[in-house]
Design an enzyme around this catalytic site. Structure first.
Site, mmCIF file in Angstrom:
data_model
loop_
_atom_site.group_PDB
_atom_site.id
_atom_site.type_symbol
_atom_site.label_atom_id
_atom_site.label_comp_id
_atom_site.label_asym_id
_atom_site.label_seq_id
_atom_site.Cartn_x
_atom_site.Cartn_y
_atom_site.Cartn_z
ATOM 1 N N CYS A 133 -0.225 3.495 5.179
ATOM 2 C CA CYS A 133 -0.686 2.194 5.684
ATOM 3 C C CYS A 133 -1.273 1.361 4.543
ATOM 4 O O CYS A 133 -2.429 1.539 4.177
ATOM 5 C CB CYS A 133 -1.720 2.390 6.793
ATOM 6 S SG CYS A 133 -2.322 0.827 7.458
ATOM 7 N N CYS A 136 -4.319 -0.753 5.559
ATOM 8 C CA CYS A 136 -5.569 -0.010 5.747
ATOM 9 C C CYS A 136 -6.128 0.471 4.409
ATOM 10 O O CYS A 136 -7.333 0.431 4.185
ATOM 11 C CB CYS A 136 -5.363 1.233 6.620
ATOM 12 S SG CYS A 136 -4.192 1.063 7.946
ATOM 13 N N ASP A 137 -5.264 0.964 3.522
ATOM 14 C CA ASP A 137 -5.751 1.688 2.338
ATOM 15 C C ASP A 137 -5.531 0.969 1.020
ATOM 16 O O ASP A 137 -6.021 1.433 -0.016
ATOM 17 C CB ASP A 137 -5.055 3.065 2.257
ATOM 18 C CG ASP A 137 -5.383 3.923 3.462
ATOM 19 O OD1 ASP A 137 -6.471 3.722 4.046
ATOM 20 O OD2 ASP A 137 -4.565 4.777 3.825
#
Ligand code: NAP
Length: 303
Positions: A133, A136-137
């Site tokens: 992701c 997200c990261d």
């Protein structure tokens, strides 16, 4: 006695939420069951720029808007993992936590699940060097070197996002052609922070002091190994349908649901929509299309 609904929609991605809008606006009692994140894959996508009428929107924002819209006309949304759909006529939808609900029709809109990297230690380093992701990261890899594996739309779109954060992004593809749309391929090729390595596949992780420091890749023609130094690896190597809980008679050889033009399947009362069905084009707009058709077919059937 199980709670009863007219329609149970399994999956709160674009297909399921669109089906919920159509079914609940027709006054049907609707329950949506989502096992993971509302909005589905959309919520992990950096930017959407091919949804008609909206030139550009973050995936998360569109996911949030769709989730709110899906419930606006009375559909109820709950979390839970569906393990079985049983029954002829009235259907019973059973969840892993023991709850069960009855309904007249089911729409399966469970989407797909990303394939994971099949390398020694890959599981161990997921979340600390390997990520599925970018949205997200990506932040954790600011000014660092990143490798992306895969040449589809997901890989290239997230490469563009990660290039805005990272020092350098290297995309590794196993053929010498991309699977992604031409427009995104052109953008990637024009980005000075992105290097493309063709005809290579991942061979092993380079690990030092319990951290990922590189990815070893193998040339598919010569078997030669080279190392790409990196702190983060983002595999975008395709996805498989989330359909394990269904009767195999309605699935094709890859696990995708075989749906007819009206989104019904060969089991009466079970409909399907979105990325989990067998089809050529997997997009937000085609998922919404399937969801609307599935709901409309049920509305007509129940009347
Ligand atoms: P995809 O289109 O199936 O692409 C997967 C990529 O990974 C391909 O380049 C494939 O190579 C490569 N690959 C597969 N297995 C591999 C392995 N074991 N080792 C190395 N490389 C491997 O998957 P996706 O990008 O996740 O997209 C899924 C669907 O969603 C597609 O239909 C896509 O169009 C759609 N989507 C659309 C958008 C958009 O329109 N904005 C955005 C994201 C996704 P080969 O090409 O050699 O098979």
């Amino acid at each position: 006695m199980n709670e009863k609904y007219d329609v149970i929609i399994i999956g709160a991605g674009p297909a399921g939420l669109t089906a919920a809008i159509y079914a609940s606006r027709a006054n049907l009692e609707v329950l949506i069951i989502e096992a993971a994140v509302n909005g589905g894959k959309l919520s992990k996508t950096y930017e959407i720029e091919n949804y008609p009428g909206i030139e550009s929107i973050s995936g998360l924002e569109l996911a949030n808007q769709l989730t709110a819209h899906g419930q606006k006309f009375g559909a109820k949304l709950i979390s839970g993992e569906v393990t079985h759909v049983t029954g002829e006529g009235l259907k019973t939808v059973a969840l892993a936590d023991g709850r069960a609900f009855d309904c007249k029709a089911v729409i399966v809109a469970t989407g797909t699940r990303e394939r994971t990297l099949d390398l020694p230690h890959a599981d161990e380093f997921t979340g600390r060097g390997i990520s599925y992701c970018a949205v997200c990261d990506g932040f954790f890899y600011r000014n660092k070197e990143i490798v992306i594996i895969g040449g589809g739309n997901s890989a290239l779109e997230e490469a563009l996002y990660l290039a805005s954060l990272a020092a350098k992004v290297t995309i590794v593809i196993r053929r010498d052609v991309f699977r992604a749309d031409a427009l995104v391929v052109d953008k990637v090729k024009a980005n000075e922070k992105i290097e493309i390595i063709t005809k290579h596949v991942p061979a092993s992780l380079q690990i030092e002091d319990d951290r990922i420091t590189g990815l070893n890749i193998r040339n598919v023609d010569t078997d030669e190994i080279q190392t790409i130094p990196c702190k983060g690896i983002f595999p975008y190597i395709g996805a498989d349908p989330c359909t394990e809980f269904l009767d195999p008679s309605i699935l094709d050889e890859k696990g995708y649901i075989i749906a007819k033009e009206d989104m019904s399947t060969s089991i009466e009362g079970i409909y399907a929509a979105g990325d989990c069905i067998r089809k050529d084009l997997r997009q937000v707009v085609t998922a919404c299309n399937d969801g609307a058709i599935a709901a409309n077919s049920i509305i007509k059937h129940l009347k």
